[in-house]
Scaffold this motif. Structure first.
Motif, PDB file in Angstrom:
ATOM      1  N   ALA A  54       1.059  -1.157   0.137  1.00 12.44           N
ATOM      2  CA  ALA A  54       0.269   0.041  -0.058  1.00 12.44           C
ATOM      3  C   ALA A  54       0.403   1.495  -0.073  1.00 12.44           C
ATOM      4  N   THR A  55       0.326   2.501  -0.286  1.00 16.97           N
ATOM      5  CA  THR A  55       1.090   4.105  -0.903  1.00 16.97           C
ATOM      6  C   THR A  55      -0.331   4.818   0.125  1.00 16.97           C
ATOM      7  N   PRO A  56       1.019   5.669   1.575  1.00 12.92           N
ATOM      8  CA  PRO A  56      -0.132   6.395   1.642  1.00 12.92           C
ATOM      9  C   PRO A  56      -0.725   7.901   1.042  1.00 12.92           C
ATOM     10  N   LEU A  57      -1.701   7.702   2.054  1.00 11.62           N
ATOM     11  CA  LEU A  57      -2.254   9.234   0.763  1.00 11.62           C
ATOM     12  C   LEU A  57      -2.364  10.692   1.509  1.00 11.62           C
ATOM     13  N   GLU A  58      -2.198  10.731   2.751  1.00  8.48           N
ATOM     14  CA  GLU A  58      -1.921  11.248   3.762  1.00  8.48           C
ATOM     15  C   GLU A  58      -1.314  10.686   4.487  1.00  8.48           C
ATOM     16  N   THR A  59      -0.308  12.171   5.195  1.00  6.39           N
ATOM     17  CA  THR A  59       0.402  11.643   6.223  1.00  6.39           C
ATOM     18  C   THR A  59       0.286  12.951   7.308  1.00  6.39           C
ATOM     19  N   GLU A  60       0.178  13.634   7.041  1.00  7.90           N
ATOM     20  CA  GLU A  60      -0.465  15.039   7.830  1.00  7.90           C
ATOM     21  C   GLU A  60      -0.192  15.165   8.670  1.00  7.90           C
ATOM     22  N   ASP A  61      -1.818  15.022   9.530  1.00  9.10           N
ATOM     23  CA  ASP A  61      -2.340  14.646  10.304  1.00  9.10           C
ATOM     24  C   ASP A  61      -2.507  13.023  11.404  1.00  9.10           C
ATOM     25  N   ARG A  62      -1.817  12.129  12.245  1.00  9.30           N
ATOM     26  CA  ARG A  62      -1.451  11.743  12.670  1.00  9.30           C
ATOM     27  C   ARG A  62      -2.724  11.337  14.220  1.00  9.30           C
ATOM     28  N   THR A  63      -3.332  12.159  14.415  1.00 10.50           N
ATOM     29  CA  THR A  63      -4.589  12.314  15.353  1.00 10.50           C
ATOM     30  C   THR A  63      -5.810  11.953  15.141  1.00 10.50           C
ATOM     31  N   ARG A  64      -6.004  11.621  13.736  1.00 12.53           N
ATOM     32  CA  ARG A  64      -7.486  11.585  13.097  1.00 12.53           C
ATOM     33  C   ARG A  64      -7.635  10.097  13.801  1.00 12.53           C
ATOM     34  N   SER A  65      -8.935   9.606  13.224  1.00 11.54           N
ATOM     35  CA  SER A  65      -9.362   8.031  13.742  1.00 11.54           C
ATOM     36  C   SER A  65      -9.322   7.272  12.643  1.00 11.54           C
ATOM     37  N   PHE A  66      -8.356   7.673  11.310  1.00 10.12           N
ATOM     38  CA  PHE A  66      -8.804   6.729  10.135  1.00 10.12           C
ATOM     39  C   PHE A  66      -7.174   7.542   9.737  1.00 10.12           C
ATOM     40  N   ARG A  67      -6.831   6.086   8.427  1.00 11.88           N
ATOM     41  CA  ARG A  67      -5.639   7.099   8.046  1.00 11.88           C
ATOM     42  C   ARG A  67      -5.565   6.507   6.470  1.00 11.88           C
ATOM     43  N   VAL A  68      -5.655   7.531   5.309  1.00 11.88           N
ATOM     44  CA  VAL A  68      -5.593   7.332   4.143  1.00 11.88           C
ATOM     45  C   VAL A  68      -4.698   6.405   3.097  1.00 11.88           C
ATOM     46  N   TYR A  69      -5.282   5.278   2.151  1.00 16.69           N
ATOM     47  CA  TYR A  69      -3.818   4.593   1.108  1.00 16.69           C
ATOM     48  C   TYR A  69      -4.295   4.767   0.586  1.00 16.69           C
ATOM     49  N   ALA A  70      -3.425   4.282  -0.567  1.00 19.70           N
ATOM     50  CA  ALA A  70      -3.812   2.859  -2.082  1.00 19.70           C
ATOM     51  C   ALA A  70      -2.720   2.181  -2.053  1.00 19.70           C
ATOM     52  N   ASP A  71      -4.324   0.849  -2.801  1.00 18.18           N
ATOM     53  CA  ASP A  71      -3.844  -0.641  -2.495  1.00 18.18           C
ATOM     54  C   ASP A  71      -3.263  -0.285  -3.626  1.00 18.18           C
ATOM     55  N   PRO A  72      -2.556  -1.725  -4.159  1.00 18.06           N
ATOM     56  CA  PRO A  72      -1.047  -1.870  -5.789  1.00 18.06           C
ATOM     57  C   PRO A  72      -1.893  -1.101  -6.707  1.00 18.06           C
ATOM     58  N   ALA A  73      -3.198  -1.301  -6.434  1.00 16.70           N
ATOM     59  CA  ALA A  73      -4.015  -0.492  -8.584  1.00 16.70           C
ATOM     60  C   ALA A  73      -3.918   1.318  -7.923  1.00 16.70           C
ATOM     61  N   GLY A  74      -3.903   1.495  -6.909  1.00 11.05           N
ATOM     62  CA  GLY A  74      -4.010   2.529  -6.615  1.00 11.05           C
ATOM     63  C   GLY A  74      -5.554   3.279  -6.581  1.00 11.05           C
ATOM     64  N   HIS A  75      -6.804   2.235  -6.250  1.00 10.97           N
ATOM     65  CA  HIS A  75      -7.755   2.988  -5.736  1.00 10.97           C
ATOM     66  C   HIS A  75      -8.006   3.160  -3.526  1.00 10.97           C
ATOM     67  N   PRO A  76      -8.179   3.515  -3.107  1.00 10.17           N
ATOM     68  CA  PRO A  76      -7.844   4.736  -2.356  1.00 10.17           C
ATOM     69  C   PRO A  76      -9.337   3.773  -0.855  1.00 10.17           C
ATOM     70  N   PHE A  77      -8.088   3.836  -0.126  1.00 11.55           N
ATOM     71  CA  PHE A  77      -8.786   3.113   1.607  1.00 11.55           C
ATOM     72  C   PHE A  77      -8.160   3.904   2.699  1.00 11.55           C
ATOM     73  N   CYS A  78      -9.155   2.979   3.106  1.00 12.92           N
ATOM     74  CA  CYS A  78      -8.645   4.155   4.454  1.00 12.92           C
ATOM     75  C   CYS A  78      -8.504   2.922   6.328  1.00 12.92           C
ATOM     76  N   LEU A  79      -7.635   3.113   6.809  1.00 12.45           N
ATOM     77  CA  LEU A  79      -7.815   2.416   7.882  1.00 12.45           C
ATOM     78  C   LEU A  79      -8.260   2.730   9.620  1.00 12.45           C
ATOM     79  N   CYS A  80      -8.933   2.298   9.498  1.00 15.36           N
ATOM     80  CA  CYS A  80     -10.300   2.993  10.028  1.00 15.36           C
ATOM     81  C   CYS A  80     -10.038   2.892  12.326  1.00 15.36           C
ATOM     82  N   ALA A  81      -9.708   3.515  12.858  1.00 15.65           N
ATOM     83  CA  ALA A  81      -9.825   2.913  14.642  1.00 15.65           C
ATOM     84  C   ALA A  81     -11.100   2.168  14.881  1.00 15.65           C
TER      85      ALA A  81
END
Length: 119
Positions: free
Chosen positions: A91-118
């Protein structure tokens, strides 16, 4: 009364076998190869499917000119541990600015966005 039931969420991609393998590592489940179509059946019975799409162009995120169409929210018990795991899987991180949120945004190997959510 509903008109239909959701059968599967299908992701177009250049290599359905590789993307199914990525999501099988992230979500678990059973992969069923059908050539240019691959199903990943999850423990709860949901199906995430992958279809070969010649000329596939991944979504651009974030982009005010192009809609991302949709993304997957994946609940995890530990954001840091899950992040290490998905990055190791490609996966590739798409957002790295705010690490205090309850979610983080990535792209899978084909480029589709997905979020990991607490969760």
């Amino acid at each position: 009364m509903a008109v239909a039931e959701l059968g599967a969420v299908v992701l177009d991609c250049p290599d359905p076998h590789a993307l199914a393998a990525f999501y099988a590592e992230v979500l678990g489940g059973t992969v069923r190869d059908q050539g240019e179509w691959v199903d990943l059946t999850l423990a709860g019975g949901q199906t995430l499917a992958f279809q070969a799409a010649p000329g596939f162009v991944p979504p651009k995120w974030p982009s005010p000119e192009h809609s991302q169409q949709f993304h997957l929210d994946l609940d995890v018990p530990d954001l840091d541990a899950a992040e290490r795991a998905v990055l190791a899987l490609g996966a590739t991180p798409l957002e790295t600015e705010d690490r205090t949120r309850s979610f983080r945004v990535y792209a899978d190997p084909a480029g589709h966005p997905f979020c990991l959510c607490a969760g």
